[in-house]
Design a protein around this motif. Structure first.
Motif, PDB file in Angstrom:
ATOM      1  N   VAL A   8      11.718  -3.654  -3.544  1.00 31.21           N
ATOM      2  CA  VAL A   8      11.816  -4.467  -4.766  1.00 31.21           C
ATOM      3  C   VAL A   8      12.844  -5.579  -4.576  1.00 31.21           C
ATOM      4  CG1 VAL A   8      12.519  -4.404  -7.199  1.00 31.21           C
ATOM      5  CG2 VAL A   8      10.976  -2.651  -6.292  1.00 31.21           C
ATOM      6  N   GLN A   9      13.950  -5.265  -3.943  1.00 30.02           N
ATOM      7  CA  GLN A   9      14.991  -6.274  -3.728  1.00 30.02           C
ATOM      8  C   GLN A   9      14.570  -7.308  -2.682  1.00 30.02           C
ATOM      9  OE1 GLN A   9      18.830  -4.664  -2.754  1.00 30.02           O
ATOM     10  NE2 GLN A   9      19.563  -6.605  -1.936  1.00 30.02           N
ATOM     11  N   ASP A  10      14.091  -6.845  -1.533  1.00 28.46           N
ATOM     12  CA  ASP A  10      13.792  -7.748  -0.423  1.00 28.46           C
ATOM     13  C   ASP A  10      12.555  -8.613  -0.662  1.00 28.46           C
ATOM     14  OD1 ASP A  10      15.942  -6.594   0.822  1.00 28.46           O
ATOM     15  OD2 ASP A  10      14.770  -5.541   2.350  1.00 28.46           O
ATOM     16  N   LEU A  11      11.606  -8.095  -1.392  1.00 22.01           N
ATOM     17  CA  LEU A  11      10.349  -8.822  -1.586  1.00 22.01           C
ATOM     18  C   LEU A  11      10.144  -9.200  -3.057  1.00 22.01           C
ATOM     19  CD1 LEU A  11       8.190  -6.667   0.854  1.00 22.01           C
ATOM     20  CD2 LEU A  11       9.256  -8.868   1.314  1.00 22.01           C
ATOM     21  N   ALA A  12      11.257  -9.452  -3.750  1.00 21.24           N
ATOM     22  CA  ALA A  12      11.213  -9.768  -5.180  1.00 21.24           C
ATOM     23  C   ALA A  12      10.432 -11.041  -5.483  1.00 21.24           C
ATOM     24  CB  ALA A  12      12.630  -9.884  -5.732  1.00 21.24           C
ATOM     25  N   HIS A  13      10.262 -11.902  -4.498  1.00 20.06           N
ATOM     26  CA  HIS A  13       9.531 -13.154  -4.696  1.00 20.06           C
ATOM     27  C   HIS A  13       8.020 -12.936  -4.810  1.00 20.06           C
ATOM     28  CE1 HIS A  13       9.473 -12.312  -0.396  1.00 20.06           C
ATOM     29  NE2 HIS A  13       8.329 -12.958  -0.370  1.00 20.06           N
ATOM     30  N   CYS A  36       5.113  -1.812  -6.940  1.00 20.85           N
ATOM     31  CA  CYS A  36       6.302  -1.039  -6.569  1.00 20.85           C
ATOM     32  C   CYS A  36       7.122  -0.578  -7.769  1.00 20.85           C
ATOM     33  CB  CYS A  36       7.184  -1.852  -5.632  1.00 20.85           C
ATOM     34  SG  CYS A  36       6.436  -2.041  -4.002  1.00 20.85           S
ATOM     35  N   ILE A  37       7.177  -1.374  -8.803  1.00 14.75           N
ATOM     36  CA  ILE A  37       8.005  -1.007  -9.953  1.00 14.75           C
ATOM     37  C   ILE A  37       7.518   0.278 -10.631  1.00 14.75           C
ATOM     38  CG2 ILE A  37       8.713  -1.747 -12.268  1.00 14.75           C
ATOM     39  CD1 ILE A  37       9.271  -4.505 -11.005  1.00 14.75           C
ATOM     40  N   GLU A  78      13.999  13.237  -2.201  1.00 17.94           N
ATOM     41  CA  GLU A  78      14.853  13.847  -1.175  1.00 17.94           C
ATOM     42  C   GLU A  78      14.717  13.152   0.179  1.00 17.94           C
ATOM     43  OE1 GLU A  78      13.621  17.920  -1.218  1.00 17.94           O
ATOM     44  OE2 GLU A  78      14.571  18.309  -3.164  1.00 17.94           O
ATOM     45  N   ARG A  79      13.588  12.551   0.436  1.00 20.19           N
ATOM     46  CA  ARG A  79      13.343  11.850   1.700  1.00 20.19           C
ATOM     47  C   ARG A  79      13.758  10.380   1.647  1.00 20.19           C
ATOM     48  NH1 ARG A  79      12.315  16.556   2.363  1.00 20.19           N
ATOM     49  NH2 ARG A  79      10.976  17.460   3.955  1.00 20.19           N
ATOM     50  N   GLY A  80      14.441   9.985   0.561  1.00 12.21           N
ATOM     51  CA  GLY A  80      14.940   8.620   0.459  1.00 12.21           C
ATOM     52  C   GLY A  80      13.964   7.645  -0.171  1.00 12.21           C
ATOM     53  N   GLY A  81      12.958   8.150  -0.834  1.00  6.32           N
ATOM     54  CA  GLY A  81      11.943   7.283  -1.432  1.00  6.32           C
ATOM     55  C   GLY A  81      12.494   6.295  -2.443  1.00  6.32           C
ATOM     56  N   PHE A 129       0.824  -1.206   0.000  1.00  3.94           N
ATOM     57  CA  PHE A 129       0.000   0.000   0.000  1.00  3.94           C
ATOM     58  C   PHE A 129       0.861   1.262   0.000  1.00  3.94           C
ATOM     59  CE2 PHE A 129      -3.254  -3.016   1.581  1.00  3.94           C
ATOM     60  CZ  PHE A 129      -4.167  -2.833   0.553  1.00  3.94           C
ATOM     61  N   GLY A 130       2.035   1.176   0.636  1.00  2.00           N
ATOM     62  CA  GLY A 130       2.949   2.315   0.626  1.00  2.00           C
ATOM     63  C   GLY A 130       3.453   2.629  -0.773  1.00  2.00           C
ATOM     64  N   CYS A 131       3.909   1.611  -1.492  1.00  2.00           N
ATOM     65  CA  CYS A 131       4.385   1.818  -2.870  1.00  2.00           C
ATOM     66  C   CYS A 131       3.280   2.359  -3.761  1.00  2.00           C
ATOM     67  CB  CYS A 131       4.911   0.502  -3.456  1.00  2.00           C
ATOM     68  SG  CYS A 131       6.565   0.063  -2.920  1.00  2.00           S
ATOM     69  N   TRP A 132       2.120   1.771  -3.643  1.00  2.00           N
ATOM     70  CA  TRP A 132       0.994   2.172  -4.476  1.00  2.00           C
ATOM     71  C   TRP A 132       0.609   3.622  -4.183  1.00  2.00           C
ATOM     72  CZ3 TRP A 132      -4.097  -1.183  -4.540  1.00  2.00           C
ATOM     73  CH2 TRP A 132      -4.823  -0.904  -5.704  1.00  2.00           C
TER      74      TRP A 132
END
Length: 111
Positions: A87-92, A100-101, A76-79, A55-58
């Motif tokens: 994307v890396q940690d939950l690539a599965h 997220c992409i 600027e806030r590291g988004g 939900f955060g990515c969306w």
């Protein structure tokens, strides 16, 4: 148990902001009142919660789409780094990646 309740609250918050972000006037209010920072903070505080990340990515994607001011603020806030980690940690999780992409791509391209 308390962490689970906190995560559920973060999911609900990100989901509510996502639902509000479908209208331009709401996106403006969300941004002006720190909503994008809250979304990013939720994502940082709950990296293992697929629902918070989804939900955060969306919501971030909705907020930054066609809005260079918000896109720059999120960057600027590291988004970019936060979403890259998701994307890396939950690539599965292909459903999560599908949400997220687009946010990752929009962050990478100034509008």
């Amino acid at each position: 148990r308390r962490l689970l309740h906190v995560q559920e609250a973060q999911v609900s918050g990100c989901r509510a902001l996502l639902n509000l972000a479908h209208e331009e006037k709401h996106r403006t209010l969300i941004f002006e009142h720190g909503g994008t920072d809250l979304i990013l903070s939720s994502m940082q505080q709950h990296p293992s919660s697929a629902k918070v990340q989804m939900f955060g990515c969306w919501a971030i994607h909705k907020m930054i789409h066609r809005n260079e001011t918000v896109r720059r603020h999120v960057e600027e806030r590291g988004g970019r780094e936060i979403i890259a980690r998701v994307v890396q940690d939950l690539a599965h999780d292909s459903s999560l990646l599908a949400l997220c992409i687009p946010a990752q791509q929009t962050l990478a391209q100034p509008q």
